[in-house]
Design a protein around this motif. Structure first.
Motif, PDB file in Angstrom:
ATOM      1  N   SER A  75       6.973 -13.387   0.633  1.00 39.76           N
ATOM      2  CA  SER A  75       6.906 -12.122  -0.092  1.00 39.76           C
ATOM      3  C   SER A  75       8.306 -11.698  -0.535  1.00 39.76           C
ATOM      4  O   SER A  75       9.310 -12.261  -0.098  1.00 39.76           O
ATOM      5  CB  SER A  75       6.322 -11.040   0.811  1.00 39.76           C
ATOM      6  OG  SER A  75       7.238 -10.723   1.857  1.00 39.76           O
ATOM      7  N   ARG A 174      -2.328   2.160  -3.954  1.00 38.23           N
ATOM      8  CA  ARG A 174      -1.208   1.331  -3.516  1.00 38.23           C
ATOM      9  C   ARG A 174       0.035   1.702  -4.301  1.00 38.23           C
ATOM     10  O   ARG A 174       0.007   1.815  -5.530  1.00 38.23           O
ATOM     11  CB  ARG A 174      -1.514  -0.164  -3.727  1.00 38.23           C
ATOM     12  CG  ARG A 174      -0.357  -1.091  -3.312  1.00 38.23           C
ATOM     13  CD  ARG A 174       0.561  -1.469  -4.453  1.00 38.23           C
ATOM     14  NE  ARG A 174       1.723  -2.245  -3.974  1.00 38.23           N
ATOM     15  CZ  ARG A 174       2.648  -2.790  -4.770  1.00 38.23           C
ATOM     16  NH1 ARG A 174       2.561  -2.640  -6.070  1.00 38.23           N
ATOM     17  NH2 ARG A 174       3.666  -3.472  -4.262  1.00 38.23           N
ATOM     18  N   MET A 195       2.191  -1.173   0.321  1.00 34.31           N
ATOM     19  CA  MET A 195       1.908  -2.541   0.775  1.00 34.31           C
ATOM     20  C   MET A 195       2.581  -3.519  -0.169  1.00 34.31           C
ATOM     21  O   MET A 195       2.939  -3.171  -1.299  1.00 34.31           O
ATOM     22  CB  MET A 195       0.395  -2.817   0.838  1.00 34.31           C
ATOM     23  CG  MET A 195      -0.326  -2.810  -0.486  1.00 34.31           C
ATOM     24  SD  MET A 195      -2.077  -3.318  -0.347  1.00 34.31           S
ATOM     25  CE  MET A 195      -2.751  -2.037   0.683  1.00 34.31           C
ATOM     26  N   GLU A 199      -0.676  -8.471  -1.384  1.00 35.30           N
ATOM     27  CA  GLU A 199      -1.831  -7.999  -0.619  1.00 35.30           C
ATOM     28  C   GLU A 199      -2.782  -7.155  -1.456  1.00 35.30           C
ATOM     29  O   GLU A 199      -3.882  -6.823  -0.996  1.00 35.30           O
ATOM     30  CB  GLU A 199      -1.351  -7.162   0.570  1.00 35.30           C
ATOM     31  CG  GLU A 199      -0.360  -7.844   1.493  1.00 35.30           C
ATOM     32  CD  GLU A 199       0.216  -6.860   2.507  1.00 35.30           C
ATOM     33  OE1 GLU A 199      -0.577  -6.229   3.224  1.00 35.30           O
ATOM     34  OE2 GLU A 199       1.451  -6.706   2.550  1.00 35.30           O
ATOM     35  N   THR A 202      -6.684  -8.361  -2.587  1.00 29.18           N
ATOM     36  CA  THR A 202      -7.656  -8.348  -1.488  1.00 29.18           C
ATOM     37  C   THR A 202      -7.967  -6.928  -1.053  1.00 29.18           C
ATOM     38  O   THR A 202      -9.124  -6.587  -0.768  1.00 29.18           O
ATOM     39  CB  THR A 202      -7.126  -9.163  -0.291  1.00 29.18           C
ATOM     40  OG1 THR A 202      -6.874 -10.506  -0.717  1.00 29.18           O
ATOM     41  CG2 THR A 202      -8.124  -9.176   0.847  1.00 29.18           C
ATOM     42  N   ALA A 203      -6.939  -6.072  -1.019  1.00 28.62           N
ATOM     43  CA  ALA A 203      -7.156  -4.676  -0.624  1.00 28.62           C
ATOM     44  C   ALA A 203      -8.068  -3.952  -1.609  1.00 28.62           C
ATOM     45  O   ALA A 203      -8.923  -3.148  -1.213  1.00 28.62           O
ATOM     46  CB  ALA A 203      -5.815  -3.960  -0.509  1.00 28.62           C
TER      47      ALA A 203
END
Length: 339
Positions: A75, A174, A195, A199, A202-203
């Motif tokens: 990341s 987000r 986040m 990610e 998927t969130a």
């Protein structure tokens, strides 16, 4: 927690060092590793490929430039730390992450800081304003070497269109991992959910969040448009992505090499920005095929909610005031509105 985090970083660094051992060719060229979190067809990757071509064209007998897209080396948070240690040479970092290394970067996260894309570009190309900011993280083991256009950041959601700030009430959105972004969402009435970018899909898919905020390419390059069907142009931020380089690597370049690299950094920005506009139009067309609806709410309603954040941030971080004032001066000289 800090001890565990340091152990994990050390383990990752050791693993990468082991992975990369012996990767040089028979000429023993030095490998320059560049990481980013975008897809191979993204303007960021296109700009970095132009850099690779230029550096190898000038210094190919000494350097082998290798680009790792799609978070292949980790990341953004991880690759910034790996750039600090020298395990990799360069990475592309979000402004929000750099804010945690030197809070001077807070200034770019201010919503509606720029009155127009022209104002934004003029500031980012102004070396008097930008160079001190870029060099502010040298003490942390890296420095910024180029900025990338990431367009305007806007809200996009799964089920509920955003036509006014009131529509954000109770929604989990987000945001990038930054205190100023979290505060922005509070002022707008939404629930900030920080986040990592990797990610988010998927969130969204699992209903952990109701939406996110980013540019149009997130809908297509990162497939968020498969889940989110409303994209609202509130245009709350124009925040650059930043290419950073390991300080030790950069300082060890000869003056002649550094001159070539500096030209290469300019090429990254130039090529990336040229590719950006076409990529946005392509992304919008593709997103419409994914049944994404584009909405154009009254921007002034959003601006009114968040402009108090400017004063809050400057009062809490006084060193930002002269930078902020210079940015506003550039806008006035371009005929932009006064904030």
């Amino acid at each position: 927690m800090r001890g565990i985090r340091n152990i994990l970083i050390g383990t990752m660094t050791l693993g990468l060092a082991t992975l990369f051992t012996g990767c040089g060719d028979q000429n023993q060229r030095e490998i320059i590793r560049i990481s980013h979190n975008q897809a191979a067809d993204h303007p960021t990757n296109i700009g970095l490929m132009a850099f690779e071509k230029y550096i190898e064209g000038k210094l190919g007998s000494k350097y082998d430039v290798q680009i790792f897209p799609n978070e292949l080396l980790g990341s953004q948070v991880n690759t910034v730390e790996l750039t600090q240690t020298g395990a990799i040479n360069f990475t592309v970092a979000s402004n929000a992450i750099l804010e945690s290394f030197d809070d001077v970067y807070q200034v770019f996260n201010l919503p509606y800081l720029f009155s127009s894309p022209e104002h934004y570009h003029a500031v980012m190309d102004n070396e008097t304003i930008i160079e001190p900011i870029f060099k502010s993280t040298a003490k942390s083991g890296f420095e910024a070497v180029a900025w990338l256009d990431a367009g305007t950041r806007n809200f996009y959601t799964v089920n509920k269109p955003i036509n006014s700030p009131e529509d954000l009430k109770g929604m989990k959105i987000r945001v990038q991992q930054s205190a100023s972004n979290i505060r922005m969402m509070q002022l707008l009435g939404g629930s900030a959910t920080p986040m990592g970018f990797g990610e988010v899909y998927t969130a969204l898919q699992q209903g952990v969040i109701d939406g996110a905020e980013n540019n149009e390419l997130a809908l297509t390059s990162n497939k968020h448009g498969e889940v989110c069907k409303y994209y609202s142009y509130d245009m709350h931020q124009m925040v650059p992505d930043i290419v950073i380089g390991n300080e030790r690597f950069l300082s060890n370049l000869t003056p002649e090499e550094r001159e070539i690299f500096d030209q290469g950094f300019k090429i990254i920005s130039q090529v990336q920005r040229e590719a950006w506009e076409d990529s946005v139009e392509t992304a919008k067309a593709q997103a419409k095929e994914m049944n994404v609806q584009f909405l154009y709410p009254d921007v002034s309603a959003f601006k009114e909610k968040v402009l108090p954040l400017h004063q809050e941030v400057i009062e809490a971080n006084p060193k930002l005031k002269p930078i902020y004032e210079k940015i506003q001066e550039v806008g006035k000289n371009l005929g932009g509105e006064d904030k």
